[in-house]
Design an enzyme around this catalytic site. Sequence first.
Site, PDB file in Angstrom:
ATOM      1  N   ASP A 170     -11.372   5.404   5.018  1.00 13.40           N
ATOM      2  CA  ASP A 170     -10.692   5.109   6.288  1.00 13.40           C
ATOM      3  C   ASP A 170     -11.045   6.202   7.296  1.00 13.40           C
ATOM      4  O   ASP A 170     -11.907   6.016   8.151  1.00 13.40           O
ATOM      5  CB  ASP A 170      -9.175   5.003   6.050  1.00 13.40           C
ATOM      6  N   LYS A 206       0.855  -1.195   0.000  1.00 17.85           N
ATOM      7  CA  LYS A 206       0.000   0.000   0.000  1.00 17.85           C
ATOM      8  C   LYS A 206       0.882   1.232   0.000  1.00 17.85           C
ATOM      9  O   LYS A 206       1.573   1.505   0.986  1.00 17.85           O
ATOM     10  CB  LYS A 206      -0.927  -0.019   1.213  1.00 17.85           C
ATOM     11  N   ASP A 234      -2.893   4.908  -0.756  1.00 17.87           N
ATOM     12  CA  ASP A 234      -3.561   5.555   0.390  1.00 17.87           C
ATOM     13  C   ASP A 234      -3.089   7.003   0.507  1.00 17.87           C
ATOM     14  O   ASP A 234      -1.926   7.254   0.809  1.00 17.87           O
ATOM     15  CB  ASP A 234      -3.247   4.785   1.689  1.00 17.87           C
ATOM     16  N   GLU A 256      -7.347   4.744  -1.343  1.00 15.53           N
ATOM     17  CA  GLU A 256      -7.868   4.970   0.012  1.00 15.53           C
ATOM     18  C   GLU A 256      -7.885   6.454   0.366  1.00 15.53           C
ATOM     19  O   GLU A 256      -6.913   7.167   0.124  1.00 15.53           O
ATOM     20  CB  GLU A 256      -6.979   4.185   0.995  1.00 15.53           C
ATOM     21  N   LYS A 259     -10.421  -0.576  11.876  1.00  9.78           N
ATOM     22  CA  LYS A 259      -9.269  -0.500  12.788  1.00  9.78           C
ATOM     23  C   LYS A 259      -9.794  -0.506  14.210  1.00  9.78           C
ATOM     24  O   LYS A 259     -10.605   0.346  14.558  1.00  9.78           O
ATOM     25  CB  LYS A 259      -8.504   0.811  12.576  1.00  9.78           C
ATOM     26  N   LYS A 316       1.770   4.988   0.276  1.00  6.82           N
ATOM     27  CA  LYS A 316       1.268   6.219   0.882  1.00  6.82           C
ATOM     28  C   LYS A 316       1.605   7.379  -0.042  1.00  6.82           C
ATOM     29  O   LYS A 316       2.771   7.555  -0.434  1.00  6.82           O
ATOM     30  CB  LYS A 316       1.902   6.416   2.254  1.00  6.82           C
ATOM     31  N   GLU A 351      -2.834  -5.028   7.659  1.00 10.52           N
ATOM     32  CA  GLU A 351      -1.538  -4.334   7.565  1.00 10.52           C
ATOM     33  C   GLU A 351      -0.788  -4.414   8.895  1.00 10.52           C
ATOM     34  O   GLU A 351      -0.193  -3.440   9.331  1.00 10.52           O
ATOM     35  CB  GLU A 351      -1.739  -2.892   7.100  1.00 10.52           C
TER      36      GLU A 351
HETATM   37 MG    MG Z   1      -5.523   4.730   5.711  1.00 14.47          MG
END
Ligand code: MG
Length: 374
Positions: free
Chosen positions: A246, A164, A195, A221, A270, A166, A324
């Site tokens: 998210d 993923k 993301d 994301e 999460k 960033k 993750e």
């Molecule tokens: Mg995120």
Amino acid sequence: MKQVKITAMTVFVTDIPVRLMRRHGSGDVAGSVKNAILKLETDAGITGWGDAAPWAVFTGTIEANVAALHVYLRPLLIGANPHRIEELMAAADHAVVGHPEAKAAMEMALFDIVGQASGLPVAELLGGRCRDDIPLSFSVADPDVDRDMDMVKRLYGEGLRLFKMKTGFAGHAADLKRMERFRKELPADAELRIDYNQGMVTHEAIRQLRDVEAFQPTFIEQPVPGHQRAALAEITRALDTPVLADESVFTPGDALLVAANRMADLVSIKIMKHGGMLAGRKIAAICEAAGIACYGGDMFETGIAHLAGTHMIAATPNISLGCEFYQARYFLERDLLAKPFPIENGHVIVPKTPGLGVEVDEGRVRHYAVETLK
Ligand code: MG
């Protein structure tokens, strides 16, 4: 079964150095991370452990979470029957608003105790496992791109296939260059996910994300700020690539809003955002009703919280996009578990032993503690 009672509670504020630099659309994490580690002792000689992993720019602060545990939640826990988890979590919401990380720590310590008392892994207490291992995703977040690509290739060699990236901190052109490099240097079965951590300028998002779609990411994301759900919905409608929410989904109410109005195609679960495994499963259920698959996200957690997340995902069919939980093995200087957090061939292995399933090294907790509250 003998009635168990909680007799003592300790909060350790740990400060653990980290090995990697992490840069996100919402800020950097480097140097060290502070967690509130919760130890609950019982009259049955069973100890339960929890981990609150706040991030000031995302869920909350370490200072507020330590106060939530030490001042507001302690009176509920001392003398309590740890088996009454739903009742205790409702009391926690009544005692202090917010602080989902502290509540997640409390809930996982309770489940850890009940699991050990009953001889069952936490996943079995949540309805039983529907998977024995979970594909692991690594966050490609180091601003030193050469170092980052070396790490990605090493992890590919260890069996990881989910990465993923960033984005949203260095400009659109730089983001596209990193994606191009990833696609060029990694085999085709390396899955790319993106993301932004809210890092896009909203009026530029759709045009720029059409460029990103050329690299065929599995999902994109949280491109825009969490509260801008109307803009998120517009992006979701405009793109072919699934959009994952998210920062836009903390509570079951947020999930209902996003699911009912199809503001995103996917949602990140999460335990630190929602306040525990039970809350995470409520959100996964709301999403399931709308045909929205969920992903197992995390914060800067130790292996203790990773284990709780692992049991939650193992027992929740709709959290189907992997997890993750790489911090304990690849990010922290040393984790707090006595044995390495269980990762094999790019997958997290769901423990089969009672409670959270891997012992905590209390000596190491004390070594990293900068404050201890009894
Ligand atoms: Mg995120």
